[in-house]
Design a protein around this motif. Structure first.
Motif, PDB file in Angstrom:
ATOM      1  N   TYR A   2       0.831  -1.202   0.000  1.00 48.56           N
ATOM      2  CA  TYR A   2       0.000   0.000   0.000  1.00 48.56           C
ATOM      3  C   TYR A   2       0.869   1.256   0.000  1.00 48.56           C
ATOM      4  CZ  TYR A   2      -3.397  -3.509   1.252  1.00 48.56           C
ATOM      5  OH  TYR A   2      -4.194  -4.621   1.256  1.00 48.56           O
ATOM      6  N   ILE A   5      -2.324   5.662   1.658  1.00 49.78           N
ATOM      7  CA  ILE A   5      -3.148   5.208   2.770  1.00 49.78           C
ATOM      8  C   ILE A   5      -3.955   6.381   3.313  1.00 49.78           C
ATOM      9  CG2 ILE A   5      -3.131   4.129   5.047  1.00 49.78           C
ATOM     10  CD1 ILE A   5      -0.340   2.931   4.233  1.00 49.78           C
ATOM     11  N   LEU A 107      -5.623   1.952   0.341  1.00 47.87           N
ATOM     12  CA  LEU A 107      -6.071   1.369   1.604  1.00 47.87           C
ATOM     13  C   LEU A 107      -6.673   2.474   2.457  1.00 47.87           C
ATOM     14  CD1 LEU A 107      -5.944  -1.125   3.634  1.00 47.87           C
ATOM     15  CD2 LEU A 107      -3.801  -0.108   4.455  1.00 47.87           C
TER      16      LEU A 107
END
Length: 146
Positions: A2, A5, A107
């Motif tokens: 990821y 985020i 994410l």
């Protein structure tokens, strides 16, 4: 891994725990974090009367929450930015889902109080809304038991 985020914060210990988890993941993946706070102006309506003073206090609090979270990210050495999202009448899950789409997040990391039963029904669950509506994977970080 990821790289982008998104983490919604509200100043609570639970959202701060989610922020720390997001920063750790960003460090491990060489990613960055966007910190968001949702402000619903409709929540500050009193009958038919709108209180600009109350809304101003809410904006000041939201700015402080974002500034504090950004300070944590900076002290951790993680690239981060903040967004105050003012969306009248939208639920937290809708705001976070839109922010994740707009920023092309990989994410979302959200804190959850882990309430069950009547407590969850009575208080609602912002984390549950995010889980259902987010266009990307969601990591729910559990706070201390209530």
């Amino acid at each position: 891994m990821y790289k982008r985020i998104l983490v919604p914060v509200d100043g609570s210990a639970t959202s701060n725990k989610a922020l720390v988890a997001a920063l750790q993941m960003a460090r491990e993946s060489g990613g960055r974090v966007r910190i968001v706070h949702a402000l619903d102006e409709l929540a500050y309506l009193s009958g038919f009367e709108f209180s600009a003073d109350i809304l101003q206090v809410a904006r000041q609090y939201a700015t402080k929450v974002l500034d504090d979270a950004l300070d944590v990210a900076k002290s951790a050495g993680i690239p981060a930015d903040t967004r105050l999202v003012e969306q009248a009448g939208q639920r937290l899950g809708e705001v976070v889902a839109a922010a994740a789409r707009d920023w092309e997040a990989d994410l979302v990391v959200v804190g959850t109080h882990g309430r069950r039963g009547v407590g969850r029904v009575m208080l609602g669950s912002g984390a549950e809304q995010v889980l259902r509506l987010a266009p990307v994977p969601v990591l729910a970080v559990r706070g201390a038991a209530d």
